[in-house]
Design a protein around this motif. Structure first.
Motif, PDB file in Angstrom:
ATOM      1  N   ASP A  64       3.369   2.112   6.224  1.00  0.00           N
ATOM      2  CA  ASP A  64       4.088   1.476   7.256  1.00  0.00           C
ATOM      3  C   ASP A  64       4.599  -0.118   7.147  1.00  0.00           C
ATOM      4  OD1 ASP A  64       4.077   4.015   8.260  1.00  0.00           O
ATOM      5  OD2 ASP A  64       2.716   3.487   9.836  1.00  0.00           O
ATOM      6  N   ASP A  65       4.022  -0.527   6.104  1.00  0.00           N
ATOM      7  CA  ASP A  65       4.389  -1.957   5.688  1.00  0.00           C
ATOM      8  C   ASP A  65       5.988  -2.279   6.089  1.00  0.00           C
ATOM      9  OD1 ASP A  65       5.029  -4.421   4.231  1.00  0.00           O
ATOM     10  OD2 ASP A  65       3.602  -3.911   2.836  1.00  0.00           O
ATOM     11  N   PRO A  66       6.231  -3.066   7.009  1.00  0.00           N
ATOM     12  CA  PRO A  66       7.528  -3.309   7.263  1.00  0.00           C
ATOM     13  C   PRO A  66       8.491  -4.099   6.400  1.00  0.00           C
ATOM     14  CG  PRO A  66       6.148  -5.199   8.528  1.00  0.00           C
ATOM     15  CD  PRO A  66       5.214  -3.863   7.773  1.00  0.00           C
ATOM     16  N   VAL A  67       7.620  -4.603   5.235  1.00  0.00           N
ATOM     17  CA  VAL A  67       8.464  -5.391   4.234  1.00  0.00           C
ATOM     18  C   VAL A  67       8.880  -4.485   3.192  1.00  0.00           C
ATOM     19  CG1 VAL A  67       8.132  -7.218   2.280  1.00  0.00           C
ATOM     20  CG2 VAL A  67       7.221  -7.852   4.556  1.00  0.00           C
ATOM     21  N   LEU A  68       8.081  -3.568   2.975  1.00  0.00           N
ATOM     22  CA  LEU A  68       8.418  -2.440   2.062  1.00  0.00           C
ATOM     23  C   LEU A  68       9.595  -1.735   2.534  1.00  0.00           C
ATOM     24  CD1 LEU A  68       7.979  -0.333  -0.411  1.00  0.00           C
ATOM     25  CD2 LEU A  68       6.254   0.666   0.998  1.00  0.00           C
ATOM     26  N   HIS A  69       9.630  -1.251   3.998  1.00  0.00           N
ATOM     27  CA  HIS A  69      10.943  -0.734   4.690  1.00  0.00           C
ATOM     28  C   HIS A  69      12.296  -1.451   4.442  1.00  0.00           C
ATOM     29  CE1 HIS A  69       8.743   3.084   5.337  1.00  0.00           C
ATOM     30  NE2 HIS A  69       7.662   2.453   5.578  1.00  0.00           N
ATOM     31  N   PHE A  70      11.891  -2.818   4.910  1.00  0.00           N
ATOM     32  CA  PHE A  70      13.100  -3.853   4.882  1.00  0.00           C
ATOM     33  C   PHE A  70      13.755  -4.207   3.465  1.00  0.00           C
ATOM     34  CE2 PHE A  70      14.938  -8.221   5.119  1.00  0.00           C
ATOM     35  CZ  PHE A  70      15.713  -8.079   6.336  1.00  0.00           C
ATOM     36  N   ARG A  71      12.749  -4.156   2.479  1.00  0.00           N
ATOM     37  CA  ARG A  71      13.341  -4.286   1.006  1.00  0.00           C
ATOM     38  C   ARG A  71      14.518  -3.154   0.896  1.00  0.00           C
ATOM     39  NH1 ARG A  71       8.779  -4.054  -3.122  1.00  0.00           N
ATOM     40  NH2 ARG A  71      10.323  -4.545  -4.562  1.00  0.00           N
ATOM     41  N   SER A  72      14.106  -1.853   1.153  1.00  0.00           N
ATOM     42  CA  SER A  72      15.229  -0.738   0.682  1.00  0.00           C
ATOM     43  C   SER A  72      16.592  -1.104   1.393  1.00  0.00           C
ATOM     44  CB  SER A  72      14.714   0.351   1.453  1.00  0.00           C
ATOM     45  OG  SER A  72      15.561   1.584   0.984  1.00  0.00           O
ATOM     46  N   GLN A  73      16.556  -1.867   2.642  1.00  0.00           N
ATOM     47  CA  GLN A  73      17.840  -1.906   3.336  1.00  0.00           C
ATOM     48  C   GLN A  73      18.539  -3.263   2.673  1.00  0.00           C
ATOM     49  OE1 GLN A  73      17.027  -2.396   7.626  1.00  0.00           O
ATOM     50  NE2 GLN A  73      15.401  -0.802   7.438  1.00  0.00           N
ATOM     51  N   ALA A  74      17.655  -4.174   2.210  1.00  0.00           N
ATOM     52  CA  ALA A  74      18.159  -5.379   1.570  1.00  0.00           C
ATOM     53  C   ALA A  74      18.615  -5.106   0.321  1.00  0.00           C
ATOM     54  CB  ALA A  74      17.179  -6.427   1.571  1.00  0.00           C
ATOM     55  N   THR A 129       0.990  -1.130  -0.127  1.00  0.00           N
ATOM     56  CA  THR A 129      -0.074  -0.199   0.088  1.00  0.00           C
ATOM     57  C   THR A 129       0.592   1.307  -0.196  1.00  0.00           C
ATOM     58  OG1 THR A 129      -1.662  -1.138   1.177  1.00  0.00           O
ATOM     59  CG2 THR A 129      -1.994   1.153   1.126  1.00  0.00           C
ATOM     60  N   PHE A 130       0.571   2.218  -0.717  1.00  0.00           N
ATOM     61  CA  PHE A 130       1.292   3.244  -1.191  1.00  0.00           C
ATOM     62  C   PHE A 130       0.289   4.657  -0.446  1.00  0.00           C
ATOM     63  CE2 PHE A 130       4.024   0.660  -3.205  1.00  0.00           C
ATOM     64  CZ  PHE A 130       5.251   1.092  -2.930  1.00  0.00           C
ATOM     65  N   LYS A 131       0.858   5.733   0.017  1.00  0.00           N
ATOM     66  CA  LYS A 131      -0.073   6.793   0.158  1.00  0.00           C
ATOM     67  C   LYS A 131       0.046   8.100  -1.013  1.00  0.00           C
ATOM     68  CE  LYS A 131       0.607   6.507   5.164  1.00  0.00           C
ATOM     69  NZ  LYS A 131       1.238   7.169   6.285  1.00  0.00           N
ATOM     70  N   PHE A 132      -0.706   8.405  -1.839  1.00  0.00           N
ATOM     71  CA  PHE A 132      -0.950   9.433  -2.661  1.00  0.00           C
ATOM     72  C   PHE A 132      -1.534  10.501  -2.150  1.00  0.00           C
ATOM     73  CE2 PHE A 132      -0.921   7.329  -7.078  1.00  0.00           C
ATOM     74  CZ  PHE A 132       0.188   6.567  -6.694  1.00  0.00           C
ATOM     75  N   SER A 133      -0.717  11.758  -2.479  1.00  0.00           N
ATOM     76  CA  SER A 133      -1.016  13.041  -1.700  1.00  0.00           C
ATOM     77  C   SER A 133      -1.389  13.972  -2.840  1.00  0.00           C
ATOM     78  CB  SER A 133      -0.156  13.728  -0.861  1.00  0.00           C
ATOM     79  OG  SER A 133       0.245  12.905   0.364  1.00  0.00           O
ATOM     80  N   ASP A 134      -2.594  14.604  -2.800  1.00  0.00           N
ATOM     81  CA  ASP A 134      -2.746  15.588  -3.870  1.00  0.00           C
ATOM     82  C   ASP A 134      -2.249  16.954  -3.556  1.00  0.00           C
ATOM     83  OD1 ASP A 134      -4.745  16.929  -2.186  1.00  0.00           O
ATOM     84  OD2 ASP A 134      -6.594  16.160  -3.187  1.00  0.00           O
ATOM     85  N   SER A 135      -2.604  18.117  -4.465  1.00  0.00           N
ATOM     86  CA  SER A 135      -1.887  19.343  -4.267  1.00  0.00           C
ATOM     87  C   SER A 135      -2.559  20.075  -2.923  1.00  0.00           C
ATOM     88  CB  SER A 135      -2.145  20.215  -5.426  1.00  0.00           C
ATOM     89  OG  SER A 135      -3.623  20.189  -5.778  1.00  0.00           O
TER      90      SER A 135
END
Ligand code: HEM
Length: 308
Positions: free
Chosen positions: A286-296, A169-175
């Motif tokens: 806040d998906d922990p797998v998404l954040h871990f991927r960056s480090q891996a 899941t990602f967070k999209f923000s508009d103007s």
């Protein structure tokens, strides 16, 4: 238990597949492609990212087979990957690093590492111990939906005939800074096609790269980028749980790839497709797998760079 580290994850992958010096530790076998992305005005209701300005955005793409085997057969019932680097006009980059499965096989990094430990070849047989794999499945229910998908769906006939899912899941923000939780996927205009049982048994180890090169020589190959719009209660930080299929679907742009080539020396080869490289208007959940991927990916990138 102490949390697993990125270095442990990369070491565990190496334990299964070994090391191909100078190459990615995972998704080692792959093919580069280039093209562009054009966003649609409908996207502005969700994200202010320059990705969706409507101007063509240059893209470097990489297609791949999961796992660290550089000679993995293209018939393997493993995930296929599509990684995209969008070069936005103002020097910003956007990455999307996706799989052809709607869900992932680990709700926590530990599950991924435990799978690698269970897949490690037994020195006596050169093969994984079936008992260890059985024990892994019994103790990690978060792995099962992904495994079931791969079991029930044969691999694609071509990289051009597959959907690819952002999964997280990602967070999209508009103007106006209004935030919407979304999941995205890329749907092939060529249509989805899977290998038949007969093709699975008879095709050679290498056909995906050649088919993509030939397909792009016939003309550009396109995918539509489609958002699922999240609703309250939809899982935000668990990549193993699909969202209900009746969520609102919005097509926000089209990816066009006009050329494909072997990865050696091509533009995609040196890129670290870190999924946390995001443009203003798109942010991580806040998906922990998404954040871990960056480090891996950083750990794998450092290893492969140091060997070049
Ligand atoms: C704990 C979970 C995961 C771990 C530890 C992991 C690990 C890795 C590593 C080490 C690489 C090689 C990076 C490099 O050297 O550039 C890689 C590549 C890749 N991963 Fe993951 N991964 C995980 C989850 C995922 C998920 C959830 C997706 C998709 C949503 C994904 C899609 C890909 C793709 C497409 C590539 C190839 C990127 C390229 O072409 O350069 N991975 N992964």
């Amino acid at each position: 238990a102490p949390e697993v580290t990125a270095e442990q994850a990369v070491a565990a992958i190496e334990g299964v597949f070994g090391v191909t010096p100078g190459e990615r530790r995972n998704h080692t076998k792959g093919t580069c492609a280039t093209g562009e992305f054009v966003g649609r005005p409908a996207a502005a209701a969700y994200s202010r990212s320059a990705l969706f300005s409507g101007a063509p955005v240059p893209v470097v793409a990489r297609f791949s087979l999961a796992g660290g085997n550089p000679k993995a057969p293209d018939t393997a019932k493993s995930p296929r990957g599509m990684a995209l680097e969008f070069k936005l006009g103002d020097g910003q980059l956007q990455h999307m690093t996706m799989l052809n499965t709607p869900v992932f096989g680990a709700a926590q990094p530990q599950t991924f590492v435990d799978l690698m430990l269970a897949m490690k070849p037994d020195p006596a047989t050169g093969k994984p111990d079936p008992e260890k794999l059985k024990a892994f499945k019994a103790s990690h229910p978060d792995h099962l939906a992904h495994a079931k998908f791969l079991e029930e769906n044969n691999p694609p006939t071509s990289y051009a005939n597959s959907s690819y899912f952002g999964i997280h899941t990602f967070k999209f923000s508009d103007s106006n800074n209004r935030t919407t939780l979304v999941r995205w996927r890329f749907v092939p205009q060529d249509g989805e096609r899977r290998l038949s049982a007969e093709e699975l048994a008879s095709l050679p180890a290498d056909f995906l790269e050649q088919r993509l090169i030939e397909r792009t020589r016939q003309g550009p190959v396109r995918w539509d980028m489609v958002l699922s719009i999240g609703e309250p209660g939809d899982p935000e930080d668990n990549p193993t749980l699909a969202w209900p299929e009746n969520r609102q679907q919005v097509t926000v742009g089209t990816l066009t790839l006009s050329a494909a080539m072997p990865q050696k020396g091509a533009a995609c080869e040196p890129i670290n497709f870190d999924p946390l490289v995001m443009s203003d208007g798109i942010a991580a959940s806040d998906d922990p797998v998404l954040h871990f991927r960056s480090q891996a990916y950083a750990a794998s990138f450092a290893r492969r760079l140091s060997e070049r």
